[in-house]
Scaffold this motif. Structure first.
Motif, PDB file in Angstrom:
ATOM      1  N   LEU A  58      53.838  52.801 -21.087  1.00  0.00           N
ATOM      2  CA  LEU A  58      54.817  51.752 -21.324  1.00  0.00           C
ATOM      3  C   LEU A  58      54.524  51.213 -22.713  1.00  0.00           C
ATOM      4  O   LEU A  58      53.418  50.717 -22.969  1.00  0.00           O
ATOM      5  CB  LEU A  58      54.652  50.636 -20.287  1.00  0.00           C
ATOM      6  N   ILE A  59      55.479  51.368 -23.591  1.00  0.00           N
ATOM      7  CA  ILE A  59      55.276  51.013 -24.995  1.00  0.00           C
ATOM      8  C   ILE A  59      56.061  49.754 -25.312  1.00  0.00           C
ATOM      9  O   ILE A  59      57.288  49.757 -25.210  1.00  0.00           O
ATOM     10  CB  ILE A  59      55.763  52.157 -25.905  1.00  0.00           C
ATOM     11  N   CYS A  60      55.378  48.699 -25.710  1.00  0.00           N
ATOM     12  CA  CYS A  60      56.077  47.449 -26.037  1.00  0.00           C
ATOM     13  C   CYS A  60      56.611  47.509 -27.462  1.00  0.00           C
ATOM     14  O   CYS A  60      55.851  47.681 -28.411  1.00  0.00           O
ATOM     15  CB  CYS A  60      55.165  46.243 -25.876  1.00  0.00           C
TER      16      CYS A  60
ATOM     17  N   MET B  18      57.846  55.235 -21.858  1.00  0.00           N
ATOM     18  CA  MET B  18      58.914  54.259 -21.644  1.00  0.00           C
ATOM     19  C   MET B  18      58.779  53.142 -22.657  1.00  0.00           C
ATOM     20  O   MET B  18      57.683  52.635 -22.881  1.00  0.00           O
ATOM     21  CB  MET B  18      58.812  53.676 -20.235  1.00  0.00           C
ATOM     22  N   THR B  19      59.881  52.766 -23.267  1.00  0.00           N
ATOM     23  CA  THR B  19      59.847  51.641 -24.196  1.00  0.00           C
ATOM     24  C   THR B  19      60.464  50.411 -23.544  1.00  0.00           C
ATOM     25  O   THR B  19      61.296  50.524 -22.647  1.00  0.00           O
ATOM     26  CB  THR B  19      60.610  51.957 -25.492  1.00  0.00           C
TER      27      THR B  19
END
Lengths: 140, 140
Positions: free
Chosen positions: A88-90, A126-127
DNA sequence: TCGGACAATGTTATGATATAACATTTAAAA
DNA sequence: TTTTAAATGTTATATCATAACATTGTCCGA
């Protein structure tokens, strides 16, 4: 698959330095980000290839993951593991959360096999916004 | 999300040329692969930026997907669509198969939400061997 | 302990991917 | 038609990654 039996003590000086850098950063860094760190220069590493070689090894050992959509590398907080990881990419703070995909992996790979495809590796990225940044956005 | 109402007839000459190139290739091409194609040069495109700009637009329209792990771009054979796509990448022949992820997407995004993460986009890439290449490998 | 094998490193150069900045043209809408 | 936004052209440059080849370090068996 990662070599889960890897002994971290056997890491070379360069590999240790790069691993420590990623660990300390707490978020993905590009190879050139790593190269620019004082601790890395102090360790005597000064060419991109030096960094990439250490990263290659650390990835093979399952201690570091590559984030394809960022061309960056992140320390694996879960220790070496054999199943696929998802990230999970912020997009606000640049940090990543690693999620395990035991069940998803089977689902995804099953889909592939339905089509006659022999799967070697599964990558999921996932962004979005992490809990911290999502909270800040909601209450400005 | 992709603009599903996009009208392909409205594509500019450059965009049409790049889309046709990817369609014709039947597999992912890098921007520089595209730039090197005779049809593209004939269309008057000769700078990388020209290609990237056309690609950006085609991606925004959902007509083309970017394969992160290849730094390459592939025509979307399913027409514009709103759900996340997954890709099976053959390491032998370089071709990709696109699989839809209606159910997986929910599963993956659900995992993310469990952690308080607000998901914008889901990307799945799997490497392995496609039916053709897996068959050839098994019966040499 | 020696020596052979292999992994890791150093160094220089270059290849491959992607974007910045700014001027100009085209297309669409008011 | 005016004016506005999108697309394009052009040049330069930033960013990411590997090739090639010489050298050094490490480990293990003879």
């Amino acid at each position: 698959m990662a070599d889960v039996d890897a002994d971290p003590k056997k890491l070379t000086r360069n590999q240790q330095a790069v691993l420590a850098a990623l660990k300390g950063a707490g978020r993905p860094l590009t190879a050139y980000d790593v190269l620019g760190l004082p601790a890395i220069r102090k360790a005597g590493m000064k060419a991109p290839l030096t960094i990439y070689r250490a990263l290659d090894k650390l990835i093979a050992l399952g201690l570091v993951h590559r984030i394809e959509s960022l061309n960056a590398f992140v320390h694996c907080g879960h220790g070496p593991h054999d199943h696929a990881a998802g990230f999970l990419i912020c997009t606000d703070c640049g940090r990543t959360l690693e999620v395990h995909l035991e069940s998803c992996e089977n689902h995804l790979a099953g889909r592939a096999r339905d089509q006659g495809f022999a799967v070697d590796d599964v990558r999921v990225e996932m962004t979005g916004r992490c809990p911290d940044c999502a909270g800040r956005a909601a209450v400005p």
